[in-house]
Design an enzyme around this catalytic site. Structure first.
Site, PDB file in Angstrom:
ATOM      1  N   HIS A  38      39.518  27.404  56.422  1.00 22.94           N
ATOM      2  CA  HIS A  38      40.578  28.563  56.547  1.00 22.94           C
ATOM      3  C   HIS A  38      40.223  29.332  55.105  1.00 22.94           C
ATOM      4  CE1 HIS A  38      44.974  29.650  57.510  1.00 22.94           C
ATOM      5  NE2 HIS A  38      44.130  30.672  57.887  1.00 22.94           N
TER       6      HIS A  38
ATOM      7  N   HIS B  46      40.651  16.817  58.367  1.00 24.97           N
ATOM      8  CA  HIS B  46      41.775  17.615  58.417  1.00 24.97           C
ATOM      9  C   HIS B  46      41.867  18.509  57.067  1.00 24.97           C
ATOM     10  CE1 HIS B  46      46.558  18.338  58.332  1.00 24.97           C
ATOM     11  NE2 HIS B  46      46.168  18.579  57.087  1.00 24.97           N
ATOM     12  N   GLU B  47      41.658  17.864  55.753  1.00 26.21           N
ATOM     13  CA  GLU B  47      41.662  18.692  54.557  1.00 26.21           C
ATOM     14  C   GLU B  47      40.361  19.547  54.552  1.00 26.21           C
ATOM     15  OE1 GLU B  47      44.166  18.835  52.873  1.00 26.21           O
ATOM     16  OE2 GLU B  47      45.113  16.815  53.656  1.00 26.21           O
TER      17      GLU B  47
ATOM     18  N   HIS C 188      41.570  22.851  56.179  1.00 30.30           N
ATOM     19  CA  HIS C 188      42.187  23.907  55.406  1.00 30.30           C
ATOM     20  C   HIS C 188      41.049  24.434  54.458  1.00 30.30           C
ATOM     21  CE1 HIS C 188      46.342  22.860  55.753  1.00 30.30           C
ATOM     22  NE2 HIS C 188      46.227  21.698  55.421  1.00 30.30           N
TER      23      HIS C 188
END
Length: 711
Positions: A508, A501-502, A505
């Site tokens: 992105h 998940h992290e 980010h």
């Protein structure tokens, strides 16, 4: 989680010039700044932070000097006698405050991940200045008139799409910040903003201290029955570090439920641990956050009323995908009935097991994880202790996360041991694009420390911008239990998913390809920014990726297929609980921030109880993922009125992953399309349009319900 920071840190001139003997002060400060590491851009690769030469005493003077520097730059723009143009106004604003960007990037990292009393004091001292930052820009009448003139001419300026987006971004930012208010109302708003910033900083420090003080300390090893030898060793080490030799300590994580509740066989110990978590910030001491929260809710409602909105959520959601609180409520209403119905079914199964074992008690929140694990074992023959040996942290990172990123996007990673770090636990990797060119740095800091905020998050040390000539320096922070020296870091599959998940980010941010820093990378709406991160979670269980990293830490053998099949079959187990606890937290967030400015200050506990009852989320066995008094996201981390975003973007990510499955799954072609149309676009386009262009239609909730086992 993506940490949301204030865009600018410009303080009003009066904040800095009110002290006596200004000339001597300025001379002393200039002399000090000559050796300050933030005075100039770092000479290290990617302008990354030189942690070896940064001292706690460097931050406050660098922030103060940076404020003065940017204030002068902003004043020059506002007072320019030439007609306002895109270049002499908006581009000039984008170029301003570079020292502040440097110091804030490092300060935000250290004050969250490696803080100390000095940094905490600085955080509270500069909070009003940080609030005055936005005010000095967005309440500047002359500056707004220039921005407004450009906005009104935008159709005739022949701007490229990103530049046009910047015009629209700034105009909306100014108006939502109160640029159209009277001078008297602006003065009132500045006071509110300063108080809000001070209270947010206070809340953060209170909560960190409350979590540290709330750790469960036990002197009888028998009370810890059920924990593994490695867990016991870690608990003993934690106690020793806290000068509690001969005892065992279980530190608190940021959520209501605690990991060890799943293993502890002693019900009294489970109750103690749960209550330590539940009551951490409600002890009537200096770390009790309730008065801080009650005041924050009041002044946020007052701010919204000043700017012309019925409540704070209405103000905040104007630049989000949802736009209105009603849209958020309608979205969550579509989930609440299905989630709570399944949670009640799960509770009945657990109660049945307790009764079968002649437990003689009613299911409580601190029983849920312990008995649900037994139900899972019975239904799926799946034991968490069988699974963990296959999830060694370093393998998850290199053979899972990095591997998936290479397969999808062609990027590769090389560890850098020559760059300074702020803690020995931190690792640094250089990131190379598919053509072999160097594109970014990635820092990862995965282990829990007493001086580290709870949870997991991503942010930038250095943001990407073609205008500023900077490439991204990204970091991921987590809070996994650190193993004893010489022991492997074995984590759960949920922890592995958090790492994916992290890093979503991170992707992105790594793929950011923008001209302007304000539109770069993760600088998007909250109900979009969690889309790339949650989308990346899917690769944690994707067979090709999973088989590459889920290997036994001793033998290197892949997880047996029978065990893999059990994990897949159990994928939707306990989803009623998981979704209900998130919905409860998101609902609390929305109800706190739809309070009218005319409402009196709220009793925190009474408000929370009534709010959950109102929306039928008051299941006694399923407490909110975050209780109001330790809900860091909404009281300090920029997610006020935005916690629903995790669910909203789950709809996006599940729908987008369905597109991948419809088009061949994990392929370089699909990855490149996602990179080109989503990950590299930042905030350069209307986000609903951006998603629609990728998917070919608006998002649908069906894949989300199916993945949750609720369809």
């Amino acid at each position: 989680m993506m940490k949301i920071q204030a865009l600018f840190t410009v303080a009003a001139l009066a904040v800095l010039s009110s002290c006596g003997n200004k000339g001597k002060q300025a001379a002393d400060n200039n002399k000090f700044m000559a050796d300050n590491p933030f005075a100039k851009a770092s000479t290290l690769p990617f302008q990354t932070a030189d942690f070896a030469h940064i001292k706690d005493g460097d931050f406050k003077p660098a922030i103060e000097e940076g404020i003065k520097e940017q204030l002068a730059e902003i004043n020059t723009i506002a007072e320019n006698t030439e007609a306002p143009t895109f270049e002499n106004t908006l581009v000039a604003i984008e170029k301003s405050g570079q020292m502040l960007r440097r110091v804030n990037g490092v300060f935000n990292l250290l004050s969250g991940a490696n803080t100390n009393p000095v940094l905490q004091k600085v955080s509270e001292e500069v909070a009003p200045d940080q609030a005055a930052a936005n005010d000095a820009i967005f309440l500047n009448t002359k500056l707004f008139k220039r921005v407004e003139a450009i906005y009104n001419q935008r159709a005739s300026l022949k701007l490229d799409p990103e530049s046009l987006r910047l015009v629209e971004y700034y105009y909306q930012k100014f108006t939502l910040s109160g640029a159209n208010l009277s001078d008297a109302d602006k003065t009132a708003l500045k006071k509110i903003n300063a108080e809000d910033a001070t209270l947010e900083a206070k809340f953060t420090n209170q909560l960190l201290a409350a979590a540290k003080a709330g750790a469960l300390v036990l002197s009888d090893k028998a009370e810890l029955a059920g924990l593994s030898d490695a867990d016991l060793t870690a608990a003993a080490a934690a106690a020793k570090a806290a000068k509690q030799d001969g005892k065992w300590m279980i530190p608190l994580q940021n959520t209501t439920q605690q990991p060890d509740l799943q293993m502890l066989t002693n019900r009294a110990t489970r109750q103690k641990l749960f209550e330590a978590s539940w009551n951490r910030a409600e002890k009537g001491d200096s770390n009790d956050t309730r008065a801080t929260i009650s005041r924050l809710a009041v002044i946020r409602a007052q701010k919204a009323k000043l700017i012309g909105y019925p409540n704070y959520a209405s103000l905040i959601l104007m630049d989000q995908m949802a736009k209105k609180p009603e849209a958020v409520t309608q979205f969550m209403d579509r989930l609440i009935l299905a989630a709570t119905a399944k949670a009640k079914q799960e509770a009945a199964e657990i109660q049945s097991l307790i009764d079968k074992q002649k437990g003689g008690f009613k299911l409580e929140p601190y029983d849920w994880n312990f008995y649900s694990e037994q139900v899972r074992k019975a239904k799926y023959d799946l034991d968490e202790t069988q699974v963990k040996p296959y999830f060694e942290l370093d393998s998850v990172l290199k053979n899972g996360i990095f591997y998936a990123a290479h397969e999808l996007y062609g990027i590769s990673f090389k560890q850098r041991t020559d760059l300074p770090v702020y803690n020995p636990d931190v690792k640094v990797f250089e990131v190379f694009d598919k053509d072999g060119s160097s594109m970014a740095l990635f820092y990862c800091d995965y282990f829990k420390r007493p001086n580290k905020n709870g949870g997991a998050w991503m942010d930038n040390l250095v943001g990407q911008s073609k205008l500023l000539g900077t490439k991204p320096v990204i970091y991921n922070i987590c809070n996994f239990a650190k193993p004893a020296d010489g022991q492997p870091a074995l984590i759960s599959f949920d922890d592995a998913t958090t790492m994916f998940h992290e890093f979503g980010h991170g992707l992105h941010g790594l793929f950011a390809d923008q001209q302007y820093p304000s539109l770069s990378g993760t600088s998007t709406a909250r109900d979009f920014v969690e889309f790339p991160s949650q989308f990346n979670e899917h690769w944690a269980s994707y067979p090709k990726v999973f088989n590459n990293y889920a290997r036994h830490y001793k033998t290197g053998e892949p997880m047996p297929q029978a065990l893999v099949d059990k994990i897949k079959k159990a994928a939707t187990f306990n989803e009623g609980y998981k979704l209900t606890e998130i919905l409860a937290a998101a609902d609390l967030d929305m109800q706190w921030h739809t309070i009218s400015a005319d409402a009196p200050a709220q009793n925190v506990d009474e408000f929370e109880k009534a709010a959950l009852k109102k929306t039928h989320l008051d299941l006694s066995e399923v407490p909110p993922r975050y209780r109001t008094s330790y809900f860091l996201h909404i009281w300090s981390n920029g997610y006020a009125s935005g916690y629903y975003a995790y669910l909203w973007t789950e709809m996006l990510d599940d729908d987008a992953f369905a597109w991948f499955n419809e088009h061949g799954g994990l392929t370089r072609e699909n990855g490149q399309r996602f990179r080109d149309m989503i990950l590299s676009r930042g905030n350069t386009k209307d986000l609903a349009t951006m998603y629609r262009d990728f998917r070919g239609r608006d998002p649908e909730i069906g894949p989300m319900l199916e993945n949750r086992g609720l369809k």
